[in-house]
Design a protein around this motif. Sequence first.
Motif, PDB file in Angstrom:
ATOM      1  N   SER A 246       3.425  -3.494  -7.090  1.00 34.47           N
ATOM      2  CA  SER A 246       3.228  -1.697  -7.209  1.00 34.47           C
ATOM      3  C   SER A 246       3.293  -2.119  -5.132  1.00 34.47           C
ATOM      4  O   SER A 246       4.645  -2.322  -4.187  1.00 34.47           O
ATOM      5  N   ASN A 247       2.551  -0.799  -4.492  1.00 33.49           N
ATOM      6  CA  ASN A 247       2.731  -0.755  -3.377  1.00 33.49           C
ATOM      7  C   ASN A 247       1.018  -1.721  -2.584  1.00 33.49           C
ATOM      8  O   ASN A 247       1.233  -1.355  -1.841  1.00 33.49           O
TER       9      ASN A 247
ATOM     10  N   ALA B  78       8.766   0.214   0.871  1.00 31.40           N
ATOM     11  CA  ALA B  78       9.807   1.686   1.909  1.00 31.40           C
ATOM     12  C   ALA B  78      11.051   1.460   1.663  1.00 31.40           C
ATOM     13  O   ALA B  78      11.629   1.608   3.140  1.00 31.40           O
ATOM     14  N   GLY B  79      11.439   0.755   0.943  1.00 36.79           N
ATOM     15  CA  GLY B  79      13.209   1.053   1.066  1.00 36.79           C
ATOM     16  C   GLY B  79      13.627  -0.138   1.067  1.00 36.79           C
ATOM     17  O   GLY B  79      15.350   0.257   1.701  1.00 36.79           O
TER      18      GLY B  79
ATOM     19  N   ASP C 282      11.177  -8.337   7.888  1.00 32.22           N
ATOM     20  CA  ASP C 282      13.119  -7.845   7.127  1.00 32.22           C
ATOM     21  C   ASP C 282      13.134  -8.940   6.389  1.00 32.22           C
ATOM     22  O   ASP C 282      13.815 -10.067   7.064  1.00 32.22           O
ATOM     23  N   PHE C 283      13.427  -9.025   4.973  1.00 31.44           N
ATOM     24  CA  PHE C 283      14.191 -10.309   4.134  1.00 31.44           C
ATOM     25  C   PHE C 283      16.197  -9.898   5.062  1.00 31.44           C
ATOM     26  O   PHE C 283      16.753 -11.342   5.137  1.00 31.44           O
TER      27      PHE C 283
ATOM     28  N   ILE D  78      -3.761  -5.186   1.283  1.00 23.78           N
ATOM     29  CA  ILE D  78      -2.617  -3.880   2.084  1.00 23.78           C
ATOM     30  C   ILE D  78      -1.470  -3.210   1.746  1.00 23.78           C
ATOM     31  O   ILE D  78      -1.045  -4.112   0.471  1.00 23.78           O
ATOM     32  N   ARG D  79      -1.564  -1.633   2.109  1.00 24.15           N
ATOM     33  CA  ARG D  79      -0.907  -0.894   1.751  1.00 24.15           C
ATOM     34  C   ARG D  79       1.015  -1.503   2.594  1.00 24.15           C
ATOM     35  O   ARG D  79       0.850  -1.122   3.686  1.00 24.15           O
ATOM     36  N   LEU D  80       1.337  -1.781   1.991  1.00 22.08           N
ATOM     37  CA  LEU D  80       2.467  -2.144   2.009  1.00 22.08           C
ATOM     38  C   LEU D  80       3.817  -0.454   1.745  1.00 22.08           C
ATOM     39  O   LEU D  80       4.894  -0.670   3.038  1.00 22.08           O
TER      40      LEU D  80
END
Length: 447
Positions: A288-289, A246-247, A263-264, A306-308
């Motif tokens: 991938s996602n 998600a960017g 969040d990193f 899980i869909r990221l």
Amino acid sequence: MNSISFISIFLTLLWCACACAANWPQFRGPDACGVDASAATPVHWDVEKGENIRWHTAIPGLAHSSPIIWDHVIYISTAVSQDTQDVKVGLYGDIASADDQESHQWRLLAIDKDSGKVLWDKLATEGIPRGKRHPKATHCNSTPATDGEHIVAIFGSEGLFCFDLNGKPLWKKDLGPMKSGYYVVPSAQWGFSSSPVIHDGKVVVLCDVLGDSFLAEFDVADGRELWRTPRKDVPTWGTPAVAKAAGRTEILVNGWHNTGAYDFADGKEIWKLEGGGDIPVPTPIVNSNLAYFTSGHGAERPMRAIRLDDHAVTVTQTGVTNPAIAWKQERKGDYMQTPILVGDFLYGCLDVGILTCFEANPGAVKYSERLGNGSEGFTASPVSDGRNLYFTSEVGHVYVIPANGTFSVAATNDLKETCLSTAAISDGTLFYRTRHELLAIGETHSK
């Protein structure tokens, strides 16, 4: 073979080679993928006859930390005691801690990748361990990580240490008592094993322990703590994974009450997932996602994708009806081992040797077969050269399985020693840490 099949295989190998090659900088290599497809590794070897054994080097002490590689140097950590150190392998339910609380030395070694020569052996710290270990574990379970300039290592309750590539100490941090054990019986301590991850100049550490658990990030240059996020979960033993979604950059962690993403940049929780196995060990795997999470202890022990890119809902234990859960297979999860993804297939092996192959998406089971005779334990995570998979039992039997979605055993090799450490791969050579040695297994003759 038709042209479409050939192209598919070529693209699979190309993807693996691009994703993971040459350097093996952390637990399970780049992005914890466990794959280096840059060159084929041996299918057969013989330790006693020296067939495909390039070298072997004695390693002092007792440790399950894995070797890491940067350029032509292997780095490996260990815990050394003057008293007898032993490890109890096998399938058993004893939860008591080992009794070896004498003074230890935590050391970091550098070994030449081509010859096996020890380049240096540095003392990091010395003293009586601040925590206890399981009889199957050690006082040095966590694998170091490097970015080509720094080496970071967690020595359990002894702290987080950073060195340069010559073994010079740069900084250290006291993380507090890393008491990891059975949450039902807190006195049963089993040893810390989560490994550090270096990404974008930051060190990520996951410390799920018996009280005051947290996820934290440090500046790799000077050890400054950048943020620390408290976690509420039982002790876990998995290494975090870094992923793009998600960017933004996210940190993925396995858990029981709190599997999730942070969040990193600031450590804020993005999503969390409840449920699964109650003694989480495997590291999340990213493709991938999709991110794959599993834990194999308890009644449910699922394998989940899980869909990221789906953060519109808070992920809860509601099964595949939740849009963020791409798929889930009940009672098909891993206990000690981290799964491995090669091409279109995800492979996971339970500690009793049950190997399950899934379609990476949509998660259908291709096969579920037993490795060995059912009496061996499996702790080390699998690795692959993109062509074959290598599953290592605790007694040192290495089962070579073709990475094509169809079950067969191409070979069974014997390391002639116990092995609970995950192997490293670089340029067509397998590097196995056994109880007493580091072995380099690569082609030693032309065919």
